[in-house]
Design a protein around this motif. Structure first.
Motif, PDB file in Angstrom:
ATOM      1  N   ARG A 153      70.530  64.955  76.549  1.00 38.10           N
ATOM      2  CA  ARG A 153      69.435  65.158  75.594  1.00 38.10           C
ATOM      3  C   ARG A 153      69.711  64.444  74.278  1.00 38.10           C
ATOM      4  N   LYS A 154      70.975  64.442  73.861  1.00 31.77           N
ATOM      5  CA  LYS A 154      71.322  63.738  72.631  1.00 31.77           C
ATOM      6  C   LYS A 154      71.077  62.238  72.796  1.00 31.77           C
ATOM      7  N   GLN A 155      71.447  61.727  73.985  1.00 29.47           N
ATOM      8  CA  GLN A 155      71.258  60.297  74.243  1.00 29.47           C
ATOM      9  C   GLN A 155      69.778  59.937  74.246  1.00 29.47           C
ATOM     10  N   ARG A 156      68.951  60.778  74.881  1.00 24.08           N
ATOM     11  CA  ARG A 156      67.517  60.501  74.949  1.00 24.08           C
ATOM     12  C   ARG A 156      66.859  60.628  73.585  1.00 24.08           C
ATOM     13  N   GLU A 157      67.331  61.546  72.755  1.00 20.89           N
ATOM     14  CA  GLU A 157      66.769  61.668  71.409  1.00 20.89           C
ATOM     15  C   GLU A 157      67.018  60.410  70.579  1.00 20.89           C
ATOM     16  N   LEU A 158      68.129  59.732  70.853  1.00 20.77           N
ATOM     17  CA  LEU A 158      68.473  58.540  70.096  1.00 20.77           C
ATOM     18  C   LEU A 158      67.707  57.302  70.563  1.00 20.77           C
ATOM     19  N   VAL A 159      67.252  57.299  71.824  1.00 21.24           N
ATOM     20  CA  VAL A 159      66.551  56.117  72.342  1.00 21.24           C
ATOM     21  C   VAL A 159      65.069  56.368  72.585  1.00 21.24           C
ATOM     22  N   ALA A 160      64.657  57.636  72.571  1.00 24.02           N
ATOM     23  CA  ALA A 160      63.251  57.983  72.802  1.00 24.02           C
ATOM     24  C   ALA A 160      62.906  59.189  71.936  1.00 24.02           C
ATOM     25  N   ASP A 161      61.888  59.928  72.314  1.00 17.51           N
ATOM     26  CA  ASP A 161      61.457  61.075  71.514  1.00 17.51           C
ATOM     27  C   ASP A 161      62.216  62.349  71.831  1.00 17.51           C
ATOM     28  N   GLY A 162      62.890  62.393  72.965  1.00 17.23           N
ATOM     29  CA  GLY A 162      63.565  63.619  73.371  1.00 17.23           C
ATOM     30  C   GLY A 162      62.583  64.573  74.022  1.00 17.23           C
ATOM     31  N   CYS A 163      63.117  65.621  74.645  1.00 14.82           N
ATOM     32  CA  CYS A 163      62.276  66.540  75.410  1.00 14.82           C
ATOM     33  C   CYS A 163      61.973  67.836  74.679  1.00 14.82           C
ATOM     34  N   GLY A 164      62.736  68.137  73.629  1.00 16.37           N
ATOM     35  CA  GLY A 164      62.505  69.364  72.881  1.00 16.37           C
ATOM     36  C   GLY A 164      63.096  70.609  73.517  1.00 16.37           C
TER      37      GLY A 164
END
Length: 355
Positions: free
Chosen positions: A176-187
């Motif tokens: 989730r940390k990785q996705r928040e840095l490259v996209a919007d993240g899932c919340g």
């Protein structure tokens, strides 16, 4: 020389766990150069996956015990080695990319590394995860989704798994940390991954997580499952860790979603069924399912696509009309996970042709 050293390092790490594949773009070498110095790489290549005392490693490195101890401690603190303390002795080992080098960057992950890992996943690592998903982590059903008459095995019951652990450590989800840095993240909840035993102690030693009791662990699981996360321990009966994953961020679930039959690729002993008479066509289950395993049929009722169902039970827990239930697979299709982490890693190595 430098490129050759880092290629050797890549090839060594590729032998462990899910692997660390060579790519056409060379992104795997860029990742290694971000994490390792040349000296780090040389030290790593002297170690193997079996824990060794720092004094013994010092001989391999041709260093004094104090020099070796300082170097090994520094690399462990940067997430490049695993360590285990027993009394006055400290033992170290080499680690895989997953679970290992990547997850151990949980407090240091930056946008550059996040983007590199994203590129690696798209180019090659995602395929590795898909091909070896069943040996790495496994979905277990939401507790209230399973009828007590099914006699769920202890290794498939989150409560029973946690009961056996005297050291429960929770940490942030690296995916989730990785996705928040490259996209919007899932919340979805960030603090969602558990480590146990010596792995949990490693996280504590390096301020990568915090120790919690069983009550808090169960509440985290409950909150994660309510948010639509799939609870997935490692594929052994005595797992060293357990994650609460989502299809938006988890590398394994993302990879499975690209496969036409995810059910064939996971270690799961259950599948969902829908009582057509009880279904009220609310479509809530479609939103909940992480595997796109539910669709509306010609009668306007929800229907399970068995080839995509991984038996996590999220749809059962979220069905307001109680139209969905989990069923056990036939006995001949039942799978038993490895007894422990060592057997799990050996099984994965055999499947990948390393052994």
């Amino acid at each position: 020389m430098e490129q050759g050293l880092f290629r050797q390092l890549q090839q060594r790490i590729d032998q462990y766990s899910l692997g660390f594949p060579e790519t056409e773009s060379g992104i795997e070498i860029k990742i290694l150069k971000k994490l390792f110095s040349e000296e780090d790489a040389k030290v790593f290549l002297k170690l193997g996956p079996i824990l060794e005392a720092s004094a013994d490693i010092a001989k391999k490195l041709e260093m004094s015990e104090d020099q070796a101890a300082d170097k090994l401690k520094d690399m462990s603190a940067r997430g490049l080695l695993f360590h285990f303390r027993k009394g006055e002795k400290v033992f170290y080992s080499a680690i895989p990319f997953v679970h290992g080098l990547f997850e151990f960057q949980v407090k240091r992950l930056d946008r550059e590394l996040a983007e590199m890992v994203e590129e690696l996943m798209k180019e090659k690592m995602g395929l590795n995860m898909l091909q070896n998903a069943s040996g790495f982590i496994r979905p277990i059903p939401v507790n209230k989704a399973v009828d007590a008459s099914l006699n769920v095995a202890a290794y498939e019951d989150v409560v029973e798994i946690l009961k056996t652990k005297d050291n429960i450590v929770v940490t942030d989800c690296i995916c989730r940390k990785q996705r928040e840095l490259v996209a919007d993240g899932c919340g979805k909840p960030m603090e969602a991954c558990f480590m146990f035993g010596s792995m949990g102690q490693y996280y504590l030693d390096h301020n990568m997580g915090r120790k919690i009791d069983m009550d808090e662990a169960l509440q985290i699981v409950k909150d994660c499952q309510a948010a639509g996360c799939v609870t997935q321990p490692a594929s052994s009966q005595n797992p060293a860790g357990m994650c609460n994953c989502c299809g938006d961020c988890c590398g394994v679930l993302q990879a499975l979603n690209f496969h036409p039959s995810p059910a064939e690729m996971v270690l799961s002993n259950y599948f969902a069924v829908i009582d057509q008479d009880e279904c009220i066509s609310c479509e809530e289950c479609i939103e909940t399912c992480q595997m796109r395993a539910i669709e509306m049929n010609d009668d306007g009722k929800a229907e399970i696509k068995l080839e995509r169902c991984i038996g996590c039970g999220l749809c059962v827990a979220g069905c307001s009309s109680e139209a969905i239930s989990l069923k056990a697979k036939p006995e001949k299709e039942m799978q038993v996970p490895a007894k422990n982490s060592m057997e799990q890693m050996l099984n994965m190595a055999k499947k990948r042709g390393i052994l």
